[in-house]
Design an enzyme around this catalytic site. Structure first.
Site, short mmCIF file in Angstrom:
data_model
loop_
_atom_site.label_atom_id
_atom_site.label_comp_id
_atom_site.label_asym_id
_atom_site.label_seq_id
_atom_site.Cartn_x
_atom_site.Cartn_y
_atom_site.Cartn_z
N LYS A 130 -22.91 -0.47 -39.40
CA LYS A 130 -22.72 1.08 -39.72
C LYS A 130 -21.53 1.17 -40.46
CE LYS A 130 -20.28 3.81 -37.37
NZ LYS A 130 -19.85 4.69 -36.40
N ASP A 148 -25.10 6.67 -36.96
CA ASP A 148 -24.11 6.75 -35.87
C ASP A 148 -25.00 7.44 -34.89
OD1 ASP A 148 -24.47 9.39 -36.73
OD2 ASP A 148 -22.50 9.74 -37.02
#
Length: 231
Positions: A130, A148
């Site tokens: 991420k 997220d």
């Protein structure tokens, strides 16, 4: 069966195009809200943002980025001093250690610069998929979808991902549905929608312009509709 799968995929693409258009009108200025001035600061900010709000990170980095400007700066202080500088951040001890290890690796392996390649970024301590996606997309302009908690929640509520999908599976599903050139834009739009509208607690279903294509929202609204019908 193959044709049915293709048909469903096409319908999903039409749906996500509609969803992103609506969210785009709701949040036309969707962008990365972590304050930074260069790829290095962005990498540090994203690392700090794990299990922490962007608002808190920005408050901490306002002073942090004045004191520490290069990887060498972070290595020039004792670990406990860096911990104290970021103690308002969740998991600050682990993150301080990651930062110093990351800075050491940047100096030793990358000439002090943050690498542009996703694969190289994920080699850095504290940098997962991420974080790497956020850095390559926002710092280097490479299309990417960083998943997220907001992106994951919204994607599942709207039916673009399955409830039991992990974050990598959510990312892959979105990448199939969204044209590559829109990946970064999609990431920002879904974050803003999840952060300010489709919240984890008390999502704004009664005034949501996407309620007609959100099965979870419709389920949430059933009790209220039933009460109105009875009254």
């Amino acid at each position: 069966m193959v044709l049915l799968g293709v048909e469903r995929q096409l319908k999903a693409k039409d749906k996500i195009t509609h969803v992103l258009d609506v969210i785009g009108r709701m949040f036309p200025d969707a962008h990365c809200e972590l304050h930074h001035g260069n790829p290095f600061e962005l990498t540090i900010a994203v690392l700090l943002s794990a299990q922490c709000t962007d608002e808190t990170v920005n408050k901490v980095t306002a002073n942090l980025f004045q004191k520490y400007r290069t990887p060498s700066d972070y290595l020039a202080v004792p670990l406990d001093e860096l911990e104290n500088d970021i103690k308002r951040i969740g998991l600050f001890r682990n993150k301080a250690l990651f930062i110093q290890k990351l800075c050491r690796m940047l100096i030793d392996d990358y000439g002090g610069d943050v690498p542009r390649e996703h694969e190289e970024l994920t080699k850095l301590p504290g940098v997962g998929r991420k974080t790497a996606n956020v850095v390559v997309s926002n710092a280097f302009g490479v299309p990417a979808i960083a998943v997220d908690t907001h992106v994951e929640r919204v994607s599942k509520r709207l039916g673009f991902a399955k409830a039991d999908d992990n974050v990598l599976e959510v990312e892959k599903r979105l990448m199939k549905l969204v044209p590559r050139e829109l990946w970064t834009e999609t990431h920002h739009r879904l974050i803003f929608f999840g952060r300010y509208h489709c919240k984890a607690q008390n999502p704004q279903c009664p005034v949501c312009p996407l309620l007609d294509c959100c099965k979870e929202g419709q389920q949430r609204m059933k009790p209220a509709l039933n009460r109105k019908t009875k009254s």
